[in-house]
Design a protein around this motif. Structure first.
Motif, PDB file in Angstrom:
ATOM      1  N   THR A  69       0.825  -1.214   0.000  1.00 53.95           N
ATOM      2  CA  THR A  69       0.000   0.000   0.000  1.00 53.95           C
ATOM      3  C   THR A  69       0.856   1.259   0.000  1.00 53.95           C
ATOM      4  O   THR A  69       0.599   2.201  -0.768  1.00 53.95           O
ATOM      5  N   GLN A 100       5.250   5.797  -6.538  1.00 53.69           N
ATOM      6  CA  GLN A 100       5.216   5.902  -7.990  1.00 53.69           C
ATOM      7  C   GLN A 100       4.853   7.322  -8.406  1.00 53.69           C
ATOM      8  O   GLN A 100       3.910   7.917  -7.896  1.00 53.69           O
ATOM      9  N   CYS A 146       6.484  -6.628  -6.036  1.00 58.24           N
ATOM     10  CA  CYS A 146       5.121  -7.063  -6.357  1.00 58.24           C
ATOM     11  C   CYS A 146       5.106  -8.519  -6.806  1.00 58.24           C
ATOM     12  O   CYS A 146       4.213  -9.290  -6.424  1.00 58.24           O
ATOM     13  N   THR A 200      -1.052  -4.695  -6.782  1.00 60.11           N
ATOM     14  CA  THR A 200      -1.740  -3.445  -6.430  1.00 60.11           C
ATOM     15  C   THR A 200      -0.761  -2.366  -5.966  1.00 60.11           C
ATOM     16  O   THR A 200      -1.158  -1.223  -5.778  1.00 60.11           O
ATOM     17  N   GLY A 201       0.502  -2.734  -5.808  1.00 60.58           N
ATOM     18  CA  GLY A 201       1.497  -1.763  -5.354  1.00 60.58           C
ATOM     19  C   GLY A 201       2.027  -0.857  -6.436  1.00 60.58           C
ATOM     20  O   GLY A 201       2.833   0.033  -6.153  1.00 60.58           O
ATOM     21  N   MET A 202       1.592  -1.055  -7.674  1.00 55.26           N
ATOM     22  CA  MET A 202       2.076  -0.201  -8.754  1.00 55.26           C
ATOM     23  C   MET A 202       1.095  -0.209  -9.908  1.00 55.26           C
ATOM     24  O   MET A 202       0.303  -1.137 -10.069  1.00 55.26           O
ATOM     25  N   ASP A 203       1.150   0.866 -10.693  1.00 53.93           N
ATOM     26  CA  ASP A 203       0.397   0.946 -11.936  1.00 53.93           C
ATOM     27  C   ASP A 203       1.310   0.409 -13.029  1.00 53.93           C
ATOM     28  O   ASP A 203       2.238   1.091 -13.488  1.00 53.93           O
ATOM     29  N   ARG A 228       2.901   2.050  -3.320  1.00 55.42           N
ATOM     30  CA  ARG A 228       2.134   2.668  -4.408  1.00 55.42           C
ATOM     31  C   ARG A 228       2.298   4.180  -4.397  1.00 55.42           C
ATOM     32  O   ARG A 228       2.252   4.828  -5.453  1.00 55.42           O
TER      33      ARG A 228
END
Length: 348
Positions: free
Chosen positions: A136, A142, A169, A176-179, A139
């Motif tokens: 969490t 980024q 990840c 969910t920790g990055m796009d 994220r």
């Protein structure tokens, strides 16, 4: 493959065992990176098949003690990153009963990668770890352009930290920790006119940056393994140009250079060699020449030097020298998970 020069496995085991117990004086200035140094030593012992030489429970407890933890879920929304500290010196005890830190949380993205890599290598079940605070809060590191900063206080952003985020990840099996799409677009902007990747968009192609780009894309699922053997069109990156750039990095001495017109250096046998392995193009390099170069960098004390003429080895080049020999399938060495840069029998 030419075996005229023998690889002295036990000399390297003895050297890394010593590093596990005692830090030589030249490393004192790097105390803040103790976790990274431990990663090189433990991962090196793992490649050598010598993990039985370390106290795994002791290592697990030490690594876990370096983790930064939020007091509650509300703290996760304040922008701080809750990963792992690089060493004990970046941790400060609570000085009173009011739970107030002496200094801000200093956990780092690269230290977090090293911590998880160590735990994975020695058999710790990462699924048993509460990863929510790491994922969490990561994220929030980024940036708008898809890159990552390694700490929440603000720092440089480049492909190294995009790779660390992707590896974290992947090891947690939680994206969910990055796009990923934004990260992919940033990586693509880093591919240079000559096919290699610079650490940031518009910069000179670099062996380490190229590995970080290709390995991150592979971990994120944007390119396939052994892509050269596939009939699909190369729409993500310019593979032919990348392949040409990588092959041109092998010098007449058999070693690999990290950039054009630079001397061959032990570590790039892994960084550039690893890219060729991921692409399914490892057979294009001169393996005998590369092995001779690596053994010319082997120290009489155990470990590897950066250049053949250097007087002493160092942990960084020792690990990546062993990693490169593992890619060459040196007998007695454990295979690598190339994309994670660590010894592992698993196939992605």
């Amino acid at each position: 493959m030419d075996r005229s020069s023998e690889f002295d496995k036990m000399r390297h085991v003895a050297s890394l065992e010593l590093m596990m117990e005692w830090m030589p004086s030249p490393y004192e200035s790097q105390e803040i990176n103790r976790l990274t140094l431990a990663h090189f030593a433990i991962s090196g012992l793992a490649i050598l098949g010598a993990l039985d030489q370390i106290d795994k429970d002791r290592v697990i407890n030490w690594v876990l003690s370096l983790r930064a933890q939020p007091k509650d879920k509300a703290e996760l929304e304040k922008g701080e990153f809750y990963g792992f500290h690089g060493s004990r010196s970046s941790q400060f005890d609570r000085h009173d009963g009011k739970q107030q830190d002496l200094v801000p949380n200093g956990s780092h993205l690269a230290s977090t990668y090293c911590a998880l890599a160590i735990l994975r290598i020695i058999g710790y079940d990462l699924s048993s770890m509460d990863s929510e605070s790491i994922i969490t809060s990561m994220r929030q590191l980024q940036q708008h352009d898809g890159s990552f900063t390694p700490i929440h206080l603000g720092a440089e952003t480049d492909l190294r930290f995009v790779y660390c985020a992707a590896a974290i990840c992947f090891m947690f099996n939680n994206w969910t920790g990055m796009d990923r799409e934004k990260a992919k677009e940033y990586i693509l902007r880093c591919q240079s006119y000559d096919g290699g990747f610079g650490l940031v968009p518009g910069s000179e192609s670099h062996g380490g940056g190229t590995y970080c780009a290709v390995a991150a894309l592979r971990l994120m699922g944007f390119i396939e393994a052994d892509i050269l053997s596939k009939s699909t069109l190369w729409t993500t990156i310019n593979v032919p140009l990348l392949l040409e750039w990588c092959i041109q990095r092998q010098g007449v001495d058999g070693g690999f250079q990290g950039r054009a017109n630079k001397a061959s250096d032990t570590c790039y046998a892994f960084w550039v060699g690893g890219v060729l392995k991921i692409l399914g193009a490892y057979h294009f390099l001169d393996k005998n020449a590369l092995r001779r170069f690596l053994l010319s960098c082997e120290s009489q004390y155990g470990g590897f030097q950066k250049f053949p003429e250097d007087a002493t080895p160092d942990l960084y080049h020792s690990y990546y020298g062993l990693a490169a020999l593992s890619l060459l399938e040196e007998p007695g060495l454990v295979p690598l998970c190339v994309e994670l840069g660590i010894p592992s029998p698993e196939i992605i």
